[in-house]
Design an enzyme around this catalytic site. Structure first.
Site, PDB file in Angstrom:
ATOM      1  N   HIS A   1     -56.397  29.257  15.080  1.00 27.54           N
ATOM      2  CA  HIS A   1     -56.634  29.652  16.480  1.00 27.54           C
ATOM      3  C   HIS A   1     -56.350  31.145  16.700  1.00 27.54           C
ATOM      4  CE1 HIS A   1     -55.972  28.135  20.902  1.00 27.54           C
ATOM      5  NE2 HIS A   1     -56.886  29.096  20.811  1.00 27.54           N
TER       6      HIS A   1
ATOM      7  N   GLY B   1     -80.126  27.643  26.238  1.00 23.89           N
ATOM      8  CA  GLY B   1     -78.674  27.494  26.240  1.00 23.89           C
ATOM      9  C   GLY B   1     -78.059  28.166  27.459  1.00 23.89           C
TER      10      GLY B   1
ATOM     11  N   ASN C   1     -54.443  31.023  28.159  1.00 23.21           N
ATOM     12  CA  ASN C   1     -55.049  29.722  28.484  1.00 23.21           C
ATOM     13  C   ASN C   1     -54.205  28.968  29.506  1.00 23.21           C
ATOM     14  OD1 ASN C   1     -57.133  30.204  26.731  1.00 23.21           O
ATOM     15  ND2 ASN C   1     -56.134  29.180  24.995  1.00 23.21           N
TER      16      ASN C   1
ATOM     17  N   THR D   1     -70.593  38.572  19.252  1.00 19.64           N
ATOM     18  CA  THR D   1     -69.363  38.148  19.928  1.00 19.64           C
ATOM     19  C   THR D   1     -68.156  38.983  19.498  1.00 19.64           C
ATOM     20  OG1 THR D   1     -67.762  36.317  19.950  1.00 19.64           O
ATOM     21  CG2 THR D   1     -69.252  36.365  18.107  1.00 19.64           C
ATOM     22  N   ASP D   2     -67.163  39.059  20.376  1.00 20.97           N
ATOM     23  CA  ASP D   2     -65.911  39.741  20.028  1.00 20.97           C
ATOM     24  C   ASP D   2     -65.184  39.037  18.886  1.00 20.97           C
ATOM     25  OD1 ASP D   2     -65.082  37.464  21.436  1.00 20.97           O
ATOM     26  OD2 ASP D   2     -63.808  38.543  22.864  1.00 20.97           O
ATOM     27  N   GLU D   3     -65.525  37.759  18.659  1.00 22.22           N
ATOM     28  CA  GLU D   3     -64.774  36.978  17.669  1.00 22.22           C
ATOM     29  C   GLU D   3     -64.979  37.487  16.250  1.00 22.22           C
ATOM     30  OE1 GLU D   3     -64.666  32.756  18.392  1.00 22.22           O
ATOM     31  OE2 GLU D   3     -65.184  33.042  20.492  1.00 22.22           O
TER      32      GLU D   3
ATOM     33  N   ARG E   1     -55.660  24.264  17.659  1.00 22.00           N
ATOM     34  CA  ARG E   1     -56.868  24.468  16.845  1.00 22.00           C
ATOM     35  C   ARG E   1     -56.444  25.160  15.547  1.00 22.00           C
ATOM     36  NH1 ARG E   1     -61.214  28.307  19.701  1.00 22.00           N
ATOM     37  NH2 ARG E   1     -62.040  26.387  20.558  1.00 22.00           N
TER      38      ARG E   1
ATOM     39  N   LYS F   1     -71.309  34.508  12.549  1.00 20.94           N
ATOM     40  CA  LYS F   1     -71.812  35.563  13.453  1.00 20.94           C
ATOM     41  C   LYS F   1     -71.631  36.940  12.796  1.00 20.94           C
ATOM     42  CE  LYS F   1     -73.256  35.317  17.107  1.00 20.94           C
ATOM     43  NZ  LYS F   1     -74.635  35.100  17.650  1.00 20.94           N
TER      44      LYS F   1
ATOM     45  N   GLY G   1     -83.141  30.966  21.829  1.00 16.90           N
ATOM     46  CA  GLY G   1     -81.978  30.270  22.395  1.00 16.90           C
ATOM     47  C   GLY G   1     -81.913  30.344  23.909  1.00 16.90           C
TER      48      GLY G   1
ATOM     49  N   TYR H   1     -67.415  29.705  12.697  1.00 20.60           N
ATOM     50  CA  TYR H   1     -68.340  30.258  13.704  1.00 20.60           C
ATOM     51  C   TYR H   1     -68.361  31.779  13.639  1.00 20.60           C
ATOM     52  CZ  TYR H   1     -69.649  32.228  18.242  1.00 20.60           C
ATOM     53  OH  TYR H   1     -70.199  33.017  19.225  1.00 20.60           O
TER      54      TYR H   1
ATOM     55  N   ASP I   1     -86.748  27.939  21.467  1.00 21.01           N
ATOM     56  CA  ASP I   1     -85.466  27.232  21.371  1.00 21.01           C
ATOM     57  C   ASP I   1     -85.687  25.895  20.656  1.00 21.01           C
ATOM     58  OD1 ASP I   1     -82.607  27.397  23.306  1.00 21.01           O
ATOM     59  OD2 ASP I   1     -83.067  25.576  22.154  1.00 21.01           O
TER      60      ASP I   1
HETATM   61  P1  NAD Z   1     -75.290  27.750  23.624  1.00 22.10           P
HETATM   62  O1  NAD Z   1     -74.748  26.863  22.546  1.00 22.10           O
HETATM   63  O2  NAD Z   1     -75.135  27.351  25.049  1.00 22.10           O
HETATM   64  O3  NAD Z   1     -76.862  27.973  23.381  1.00 22.10           O
HETATM   65  C1  NAD Z   1     -77.410  28.172  22.104  1.00 22.10           C
HETATM   66  C2  NAD Z   1     -78.922  27.909  22.200  1.00 22.10           C
HETATM   67  O4  NAD Z   1     -79.499  28.213  20.925  1.00 22.10           O
HETATM   68  C3  NAD Z   1     -79.264  26.455  22.529  1.00 22.10           C
HETATM   69  O5  NAD Z   1     -80.263  26.404  23.525  1.00 22.10           O
HETATM   70  C4  NAD Z   1     -79.776  25.892  21.198  1.00 22.10           C
HETATM   71  O6  NAD Z   1     -80.743  24.868  21.353  1.00 22.10           O
HETATM   72  C5  NAD Z   1     -80.372  27.141  20.563  1.00 22.10           C
HETATM   73  N1  NAD Z   1     -80.413  27.092  19.103  1.00 22.10           N
HETATM   74  C6  NAD Z   1     -79.390  26.791  18.251  1.00 22.10           C
HETATM   75  N2  NAD Z   1     -79.816  26.832  16.979  1.00 22.10           N
HETATM   76  C7  NAD Z   1     -81.138  27.161  17.023  1.00 22.10           C
HETATM   77  C8  NAD Z   1     -82.140  27.372  16.037  1.00 22.10           C
HETATM   78  N3  NAD Z   1     -81.862  27.214  14.728  1.00 22.10           N
HETATM   79  N4  NAD Z   1     -83.363  27.737  16.431  1.00 22.10           N
HETATM   80  C9  NAD Z   1     -83.653  27.896  17.748  1.00 22.10           C
HETATM   81  N5  NAD Z   1     -82.765  27.678  18.733  1.00 22.10           N
HETATM   82  C10 NAD Z   1     -81.517  27.326  18.365  1.00 22.10           C
HETATM   83  O7  NAD Z   1     -74.667  29.186  23.341  1.00 22.10           O
HETATM   84  P2  NAD Z   1     -74.322  30.367  24.361  1.00 22.10           P
HETATM   85  O8  NAD Z   1     -72.942  30.227  24.809  1.00 22.10           O
HETATM   86  O9  NAD Z   1     -75.428  30.481  25.352  1.00 22.10           O
HETATM   87  O10 NAD Z   1     -74.364  31.606  23.352  1.00 22.10           O
HETATM   88  C11 NAD Z   1     -75.580  32.311  23.128  1.00 22.10           C
HETATM   89  C12 NAD Z   1     -75.306  33.454  22.164  1.00 22.10           C
HETATM   90  O11 NAD Z   1     -74.311  34.318  22.710  1.00 22.10           O
HETATM   91  C13 NAD Z   1     -74.786  33.015  20.798  1.00 22.10           C
HETATM   92  O12 NAD Z   1     -75.397  33.824  19.820  1.00 22.10           O
HETATM   93  C14 NAD Z   1     -73.287  33.285  20.865  1.00 22.10           C
HETATM   94  O13 NAD Z   1     -72.765  33.579  19.587  1.00 22.10           O
HETATM   95  C15 NAD Z   1     -73.265  34.500  21.772  1.00 22.10           C
HETATM   96  N6  NAD Z   1     -72.028  34.677  22.554  1.00 22.10           N
HETATM   97  C16 NAD Z   1     -71.526  33.660  23.312  1.00 22.10           C
HETATM   98  C17 NAD Z   1     -70.372  33.859  24.071  1.00 22.10           C
HETATM   99  C18 NAD Z   1     -69.812  32.771  24.971  1.00 22.10           C
HETATM  100  O14 NAD Z   1     -68.757  32.962  25.578  1.00 22.10           O
HETATM  101  N7  NAD Z   1     -70.484  31.634  25.134  1.00 22.10           N
HETATM  102  C19 NAD Z   1     -69.721  35.094  24.037  1.00 22.10           C
HETATM  103  C20 NAD Z   1     -70.253  36.121  23.234  1.00 22.10           C
HETATM  104  C21 NAD Z   1     -71.408  35.895  22.511  1.00 22.10           C
HETATM  105  P1  TYD Z   2     -63.509  28.100  23.927  1.00 17.82           P
HETATM  106  O1  TYD Z   2     -64.056  27.945  25.298  1.00 17.82           O
HETATM  107  O2  TYD Z   2     -63.832  27.073  22.892  1.00 17.82           O
HETATM  108  O3  TYD Z   2     -63.948  29.553  23.434  1.00 17.82           O
HETATM  109  P2  TYD Z   2     -63.490  30.388  22.118  1.00 17.82           P
HETATM  110  O4  TYD Z   2     -62.838  29.507  21.171  1.00 17.82           O
HETATM  111  O5  TYD Z   2     -64.815  30.869  21.599  1.00 17.82           O
HETATM  112  O6  TYD Z   2     -62.621  31.497  22.630  1.00 17.82           O
HETATM  113  O7  TYD Z   2     -61.932  28.201  23.997  1.00 17.82           O
HETATM  114  C1  TYD Z   2     -61.301  29.189  24.808  1.00 17.82           C
HETATM  115  C2  TYD Z   2     -59.799  29.043  24.633  1.00 17.82           C
HETATM  116  O8  TYD Z   2     -59.396  27.773  25.160  1.00 17.82           O
HETATM  117  C3  TYD Z   2     -59.387  29.054  23.177  1.00 17.82           C
HETATM  118  O9  TYD Z   2     -58.161  29.782  23.046  1.00 17.82           O
HETATM  119  C4  TYD Z   2     -59.141  27.598  22.834  1.00 17.82           C
HETATM  120  C5  TYD Z   2     -58.719  26.993  24.159  1.00 17.82           C
HETATM  121  N1  TYD Z   2     -59.127  25.573  24.352  1.00 17.82           N
HETATM  122  C6  TYD Z   2     -58.181  24.623  24.718  1.00 17.82           C
HETATM  123  O10 TYD Z   2     -56.983  24.919  24.888  1.00 17.82           O
HETATM  124  N2  TYD Z   2     -58.579  23.333  24.877  1.00 17.82           N
HETATM  125  C7  TYD Z   2     -59.894  22.944  24.684  1.00 17.82           C
HETATM  126  O11 TYD Z   2     -60.203  21.736  24.835  1.00 17.82           O
HETATM  127  C8  TYD Z   2     -60.850  23.942  24.336  1.00 17.82           C
HETATM  128  C9  TYD Z   2     -62.302  23.577  24.129  1.00 17.82           C
HETATM  129  C10 TYD Z   2     -60.430  25.259  24.175  1.00 17.82           C
END
Ligand code: NAD
Ligand code: TYD
Length: 368
Positions: free
Chosen positions: A302, A36, A275, A149-151, A299, A180, A33, A176, A59
């Site tokens: 939520h 991403g 938010n 993730t914390d989620e 959502r 995870k 990944g 989601y 990826d």
């Molecule tokens: P992202 O959606 O930006 O990137 C995900 C990447 O994984 C993409 O490049 C996609 O092409 C690749 N991918 C998806 N399915 C695949 C598969 N089956 N095989 C190979 N590649 C695949 O996500 P992100 O925000 O960079 O998150 C990365 C990781 O971190 C995830 O595991 C997510 O759960 C975790 N995470 C994200 C956050 C956040 O705030 N974004 C916070 C905590 C943990």
């Molecule tokens: P998001 O960035 O989708 O992250 P996560 O759901 O993983 O925490 O959303 C962050 C917060 O923002 C979440 O409480 C939902 C809210 N949100 C909006 O209010 N409007 C939006 O269009 C989106 C995408 C998120």
């Protein structure tokens, strides 16, 4: 991009033995990944801070994978890209050959998309992680770092001051976070049953460059750059703990190198915001007034509040967030999007438009 044959040639060479675990692990890494948001920031950090490392980025380039995110390192001889799926066991056998460690970022990552269709989440996040774990055992990989993730912990009460610890029971609420949590449990089982050396990180909400504008910060920033309203869900009171992506990546690197086998490490930015507060800050930074806020239907399911106790990571590995404090971190992030209109305009074209219409087009507007 490399063919399998070119890749194995590229990865040939002396296997280290007897050196420190750290040195062996970081000699050859598979990052999944890596195209991403977080994975690309991690690979760039790794190449900059660990000159001896060689890294393969596997990826699938789903809608969220973007090779533009790593354009600046694509010609680095220590870096190779392979397009492929973590559910493809045969391909995993090839790419893992000679790899010391795996950092597993690949996942479907957006809660709203998991509400529309959870199928891809179960496939990539659950089946993909299990397929990768099995392949790592077969290949004799020395360490598996799972990025979670914390989620997975669920939701905290809105007005409390408690925080998730590593022993908080898993209680995911969205497809989601459920997928995870399932992947975390498979990683744990691989350690307990097969003795695979695993570490799990659980991080709060990331912000920073290269985040796809489906997540709230880049969505709101780029909408405001386009003079469009920002869709705030429900009453805007939900709280997230925001961390800069590079602080997250440094924590993952510390856990990869020095985390204790089988352990979970929470990562957080110590930066809880509602938010509504986040939205007001963005409006201020970008010189816009409240009329840009469009309240829309909430959502489903939520989560109210996330907060992380990252004390274990601080105590054991000496990690501290360096770039997460606001307003400076948020200012810089807004500036990055303002300076990279080509990047986010391309990200907001094609499939994104269909998604945006489906997600927001028919969403009920709430009274202001
Ligand atoms: P992202 O959606 O930006 O990137 C995900 C990447 O994984 C993409 O490049 C996609 O092409 C690749 N991918 C998806 N399915 C695949 C598969 N089956 N095989 C190979 N590649 C695949 O996500 P992100 O925000 O960079 O998150 C990365 C990781 O971190 C995830 O595991 C997510 O759960 C975790 N995470 C994200 C956050 C956040 O705030 N974004 C916070 C905590 C943990
Ligand atoms: P998001 O960035 O989708 O992250 P996560 O759901 O993983 O925490 O959303 C962050 C917060 O923002 C979440 O409480 C939902 C809210 N949100 C909006 O209010 N409007 C939006 O269009 C989106 C995408 C998120």
């Amino acid at each position: 991009m490399y063919t399998r044959r070119q890749l194995s040639w590229r990865l040939q060479g002396r296997r280290l033995s007897g050196d420190s675990m750290v040195k062996r692990m970081l000699e050859r890494l598979l990052v999944t990944g890596g195209a991403g948001f977080i994975g690309s920031n991690f690979i760039r950090l790794l190449l900059r801070e660990r000159p001896g490392v060689r890294v393969v980025n596997l990826d699938a380039l789903t809608y969220s994978g973007n090779l533009e995110n790593l354009a600046d390192v694509q010609d680095d001889p220590r870096y190779a890209f392979v397009r492929g799926d973590v559910c493809d066991a045969a391909l995993l056998g090839d790419v893992l050959d000679g790899c010391d460690a795996v950092v597993h970022f690949a996942a479907e990552s957006h809660v709203d998309r998991s509400i529309i269709d959870s199928g891809p989440f179960v496939r990539s996040n659950v089946l993909g992680t299990q397929t990768l774990l099995d392949a790592c055992r077969r290949a004799g990989v020395q360490r598996f770092c799972h990025v979670s993730t914390d989620e997975v912990y669920g939701s905290l009460a809105l007005d409390g001051d408690d925080a998730f610890t590593e022993t908080t029971p898993l209680s995911p609420n969205s497809p989601y976070s459920a997928s995870k949590a399932a992947s975390d449990l498979l990683v744990r089982a691989a350690h307990e049953t097969f003795g695979l050396d695993v570490v799990i990180t659980r991080c709060s909400n990331n912000f920073g460059p290269y985040q796809l504008p489906e997540k709230v910060i880049p969505l709101f920033v780029t909408n405001l750059l386009e003079d469009k309203p920002v869709p705030l869900y429900g009453d805007g009171r939900n709280v997230r703990d925001w961390i800069h992506v590079l602080d997250h990546c440094r924590a993952v690197l510390a856990v990869l190198e020095r985390g204790r086998p089988g352990e979970v490490y929470n990562i957080g930015g110590d930066n809880e915001r509602s938010n509504l507060e986040l939205t007001q800050m963005l409006l201020d930074i970008m010189g816009k007034d409240d009329s840009f806020i469009q309240r829309v239907a909430d959502r489903p399911g939520h989560d109210l509040r996330y907060a992380m106790d990252a004390g274990k990571l601080r105590r054991e590995l000496g990690w501290r967030p360096r770039q997460s404090a606001w307003p400076a971190g948020l200012d810089e992030t807004v500036a990055w999007y303002a300076e990279h209109p080509g990047w986010w305009r391309r990200a907001k074209s094609g499939e994104y438009r269909t998604y945006y219409e489906q997600q927001y087009g028919r969403r009920e507007a709430l009274p202001a």
